[in-house]
Design a protein around this motif. Structure first.
Motif, mmCIF file in Angstrom:
data_model
loop_
_atom_site.group_PDB
_atom_site.id
_atom_site.type_symbol
_atom_site.label_atom_id
_atom_site.label_comp_id
_atom_site.label_asym_id
_atom_site.label_seq_id
_atom_site.Cartn_x
_atom_site.Cartn_y
_atom_site.Cartn_z
ATOM 1 N N THR A 294 0.834 -1.207 0.000
ATOM 2 C CA THR A 294 0.000 0.000 0.000
ATOM 3 C C THR A 294 0.862 1.248 0.000
ATOM 4 O O THR A 294 0.526 2.247 -0.651
ATOM 5 N N ALA A 295 1.987 1.198 0.716
ATOM 6 C CA ALA A 295 2.919 2.328 0.710
ATOM 7 C C ALA A 295 3.486 2.537 -0.694
ATOM 8 O O ALA A 295 3.614 3.679 -1.166
ATOM 9 N N GLY A 296 3.832 1.451 -1.389
ATOM 10 C CA GLY A 296 4.330 1.576 -2.752
ATOM 11 C C GLY A 296 3.289 2.148 -3.692
ATOM 12 O O GLY A 296 3.594 3.001 -4.544
ATOM 13 N N PHE A 297 2.036 1.696 -3.551
ATOM 14 C CA PHE A 297 0.935 2.213 -4.364
ATOM 15 C C PHE A 297 0.785 3.717 -4.159
ATOM 16 O O PHE A 297 0.691 4.497 -5.128
ATOM 17 N N ALA A 298 0.796 4.152 -2.902
ATOM 18 C CA ALA A 298 0.643 5.575 -2.604
ATOM 19 C C ALA A 298 1.821 6.384 -3.146
ATOM 20 O O ALA A 298 1.638 7.477 -3.692
ATOM 21 N N ALA A 299 3.032 5.857 -3.007
ATOM 22 C CA ALA A 299 4.215 6.590 -3.457
ATOM 23 C C ALA A 299 4.160 6.844 -4.961
ATOM 24 O O ALA A 299 4.425 7.970 -5.427
ATOM 25 N N PHE A 300 3.822 5.831 -5.746
ATOM 26 C CA PHE A 300 3.788 6.009 -7.195
ATOM 27 C C PHE A 300 2.602 6.870 -7.627
ATOM 28 O O PHE A 300 2.725 7.684 -8.551
ATOM 29 N N ALA A 301 1.442 6.696 -6.979
ATOM 30 C CA ALA A 301 0.272 7.492 -7.370
ATOM 31 C C ALA A 301 0.484 8.971 -7.058
ATOM 32 O O ALA A 301 0.193 9.834 -7.897
ATOM 33 N N VAL A 302 0.990 9.270 -5.873
ATOM 34 C CA VAL A 302 1.244 10.670 -5.506
ATOM 35 C C VAL A 302 2.370 11.245 -6.356
ATOM 36 O O VAL A 302 2.290 12.389 -6.832
ATOM 37 N N ALA B 239 2.596 15.402 -12.909
ATOM 38 C CA ALA B 239 1.593 16.021 -13.778
ATOM 39 C C ALA B 239 1.399 17.491 -13.435
ATOM 40 O O ALA B 239 1.259 18.338 -14.328
ATOM 41 N N LEU B 240 1.407 17.820 -12.135
ATOM 42 C CA LEU B 240 1.286 19.227 -11.736
ATOM 43 C C LEU B 240 2.454 20.057 -12.256
ATOM 44 O O LEU B 240 2.308 21.255 -12.515
ATOM 45 N N ALA B 241 3.604 19.410 -12.404
ATOM 46 C CA ALA B 241 4.782 20.106 -12.933
ATOM 47 C C ALA B 241 4.726 20.257 -14.449
ATOM 48 O O ALA B 241 5.633 20.848 -15.044
ATOM 49 N N GLY B 242 3.672 19.725 -15.062
ATOM 50 C CA GLY B 242 3.490 19.887 -16.495
ATOM 51 C C GLY B 242 3.975 18.735 -17.341
ATOM 52 O O GLY B 242 3.931 18.807 -18.575
ATOM 53 N N ILE B 243 4.408 17.650 -16.704
ATOM 54 C CA ILE B 243 4.888 16.487 -17.455
ATOM 55 C C ILE B 243 3.735 15.483 -17.540
ATOM 56 O O ILE B 243 3.489 14.724 -16.605
ATOM 57 N N THR B 244 3.027 15.519 -18.647
ATOM 58 C CA THR B 244 1.840 14.674 -18.792
ATOM 59 C C THR B 244 1.876 13.842 -20.071
ATOM 60 O O THR B 244 0.825 13.466 -20.600
ATOM 61 N N ALA B 245 3.063 13.565 -20.569
ATOM 62 C CA ALA B 245 3.175 12.728 -21.763
ATOM 63 C C ALA B 245 2.533 11.375 -21.506
ATOM 64 O O ALA B 245 2.634 10.829 -20.393
ATOM 65 N N LEU B 246 1.884 10.824 -22.517
ATOM 66 C CA LEU B 246 1.155 9.571 -22.347
ATOM 67 C C LEU B 246 2.040 8.432 -21.842
ATOM 68 O O LEU B 246 1.622 7.692 -20.947
ATOM 69 N N PRO B 247 3.270 8.240 -22.342
ATOM 70 C CA PRO B 247 4.110 7.162 -21.802
ATOM 71 C C PRO B 247 4.404 7.326 -20.316
ATOM 72 O O PRO B 247 4.485 6.332 -19.588
ATOM 73 N N VAL B 248 4.571 8.561 -19.866
ATOM 74 C CA VAL B 248 4.821 8.804 -18.434
ATOM 75 C C VAL B 248 3.601 8.409 -17.619
ATOM 76 O O VAL B 248 3.715 7.734 -16.573
ATOM 77 N N VAL B 249 2.426 8.825 -18.054
ATOM 78 C CA VAL B 249 1.193 8.513 -17.337
ATOM 79 C C VAL B 249 0.965 7.007 -17.295
ATOM 80 O O VAL B 249 0.678 6.435 -16.231
ATOM 81 N N MET B 250 1.111 6.359 -18.434
ATOM 82 C CA MET B 250 0.859 4.922 -18.486
ATOM 83 C C MET B 250 1.888 4.146 -17.658
ATOM 84 O O MET B 250 1.551 3.186 -16.967
ATOM 85 N N GLY B 251 3.154 4.580 -17.707
ATOM 86 C CA GLY B 251 4.183 3.907 -16.923
ATOM 87 C C GLY B 251 3.949 4.060 -15.432
ATOM 88 O O GLY B 251 4.088 3.094 -14.664
#
Length: 398
Positions: free
Chosen positions: A283-291, A297-309
């Motif tokens: 659960t800690a790993g899930f939270a770390a990657f999701a946050v 994304a807030l920093a403006g990096i929203t390329a599809l490969p980044v989101v999917m990865g």
């Protein structure tokens, strides 16, 4: 796992896949539904929320009924209701009728989610039960790969209504599977009367069990991240990234692949390190990657490969959490496994519907609001994981 348990797991997995198919198969059709019914994306998203709400509430009926009448009769009833809902959806003239039809589908689909969990508890506990749940997850996880592609194919050759006619056909096959491939696992002498007094006593027992509640809540908000994705991804991926229905289906399948692959390691890791330790760490790993993905994304990096990865890695950790938490929550409640499965499922589905509804007004066609809602689900799941009671140390004898 013995051949008998493996056969049961595969049968239960096929039945349990009916509900996910009802969701995943029509995801690529959501933009087409909005256009065909001359309605808004928000109205189409409401069809997802209505399904989850009905799905969650109905579990409080099917679970106790399964404890009283055996496991197969509620499955027959649920599949029959689901069939009616599929026909309503296929013939819906307006968005309102589609929302109603999806709610009817949710009422029936609850049976083939809650009752199989109780069947697992009838057949096995501990390590064997986790392996059965993981095997079921494999079957269910085929849905994100095949169902969206099937839905996209139907849209290409027919229209979105064909998706619901196909779901009606799948339901008929499931009825035959229940009749000929599923054994009754609850002996008559072990059945519990279905009345309000017994139900009240059982709910009191479960809600006072801190381990059960924390496992249920963390699983609920883990599932809620899926619900947010399901309700919004088809519009985000088509509008923000310009994906076709088929391309969206492939992207959706990749996001599910991490969950499916990781879930197969849940039983082995639980046996080696302890189920609670696996749940807390994963659960800690899930939270770390999701946050982390949301902050990127807030920093403006929203390329599809980044989101999917990022979603792939977050879902991989979640794949370790869900099957382990579901089994562990029921381990100590065998006599009321149906009610425990119902209450847990209801809480999980209501958490999912709540998060999807809360996130809906913030959706603007970009990926950032969706990732923010998923991150919120992950943080809540992590918080509940920290509240799971730790095992008491065994006193050392002098």
């Amino acid at each position: 796992m013995s051949p008998h348990l493996l056969r049961a797991a595969l049968t239960l997995g096929l039945l349990s896949a009916v509900g996910p198919f009802a969701i995943d198969m029509y995801l690529p059709a959501m933009p087409a539904i909005a256009e065909g019914l001359a309605t808004t994306p928000q109205a189409v998203q409401t069809t997802v929320i209505s399904y989850f709400l009905a799905f969650g509430l109905a579990q409080m009926i099917f679970g106790p009924w399964a404890d009283q009448a055996g496991r197969k009769r509620p499955i027959y009833a649920g599949l029959g209701i689901f069939l009616v809902g599929s026909v309503i959806c296929a013939t819906a003239p307006t968005a309102g009728w589609l929302i109603f039809g999806r709610a009817v589908q949710g009422l029936g689909g609850a049976a083939v989610m809650v009752v199989p969990r109780a069947v697992i508890r009838d057949l096995a506990t501990g390590h064997d039960a986790t392996k059965m749940m993981a095997a079921i997850m494999v079957v269910i996880s085929v849905s994100p790969f095949l169902a969206p592609l099937a839905g996209a194919g139907m849209i290409a050759i027919a229209d979105w209504r064909a998706v619901f006619w196909a779901l009606a056909a799948v339901t008929l096959i499931s009825l035959l599977l229940t009749r000929y491939a599923l054994d009754e696992t609850l002996p008559t002498e072990q059945r519990v009367p279905f009345d309000l007094a017994h139900m009240k006593d059982g709910i009191r027992t479960l809600t006072r069990d801190r381990t059960f509640m924390m496992l249920t809540l963390l699983g609920g908000f883990g599932f809620a991240s899926f619900f947010v994705f399901i309700a919004t991804a088809s519009f985000v991926y088509t509008e923000a990234y310009g994906l076709s229905p088929t391309a969206f289906s492939l992207a959706f399948a990749l996001n599910a692949a991490g969950f499916m692959a990781a879930s197969q390691f849940a039983a082995g890791l639980g046996q080696k390190f302890g189920a609670k330790r696996v749940i807390i760490t994963a659960t800690a790993g899930f939270a770390a990657f999701a946050v982390g993905l949301f902050l990127i994304a807030l920093a403006g990096i929203t390329a599809l490969p980044v989101v999917m990865g990022g979603l792939f890695l977050a879902n991989a950790f979640l794949g370790l959490v869900i099957p382990t938490a579901m089994v562990l929550a029921l381990d100590e409640h065998g006599p009321i496994a149906g009610l425990a499965s119902s209450l847990g499922g209801m809480i999980q589905m209501l958490a999912g519907a709540l998060m999807a509804a809360v996130a809906a007004p913030f959706q603007n066609g970009t990926v950032t609001p969706m990732l923010g809602a998923i991150a919120a689900c992950a943080v809540l799941a992590f918080g509940f994981s920290r509240l799971i009671p730790r095992p008491q140390a065994t006193p050392v004898q002098a």
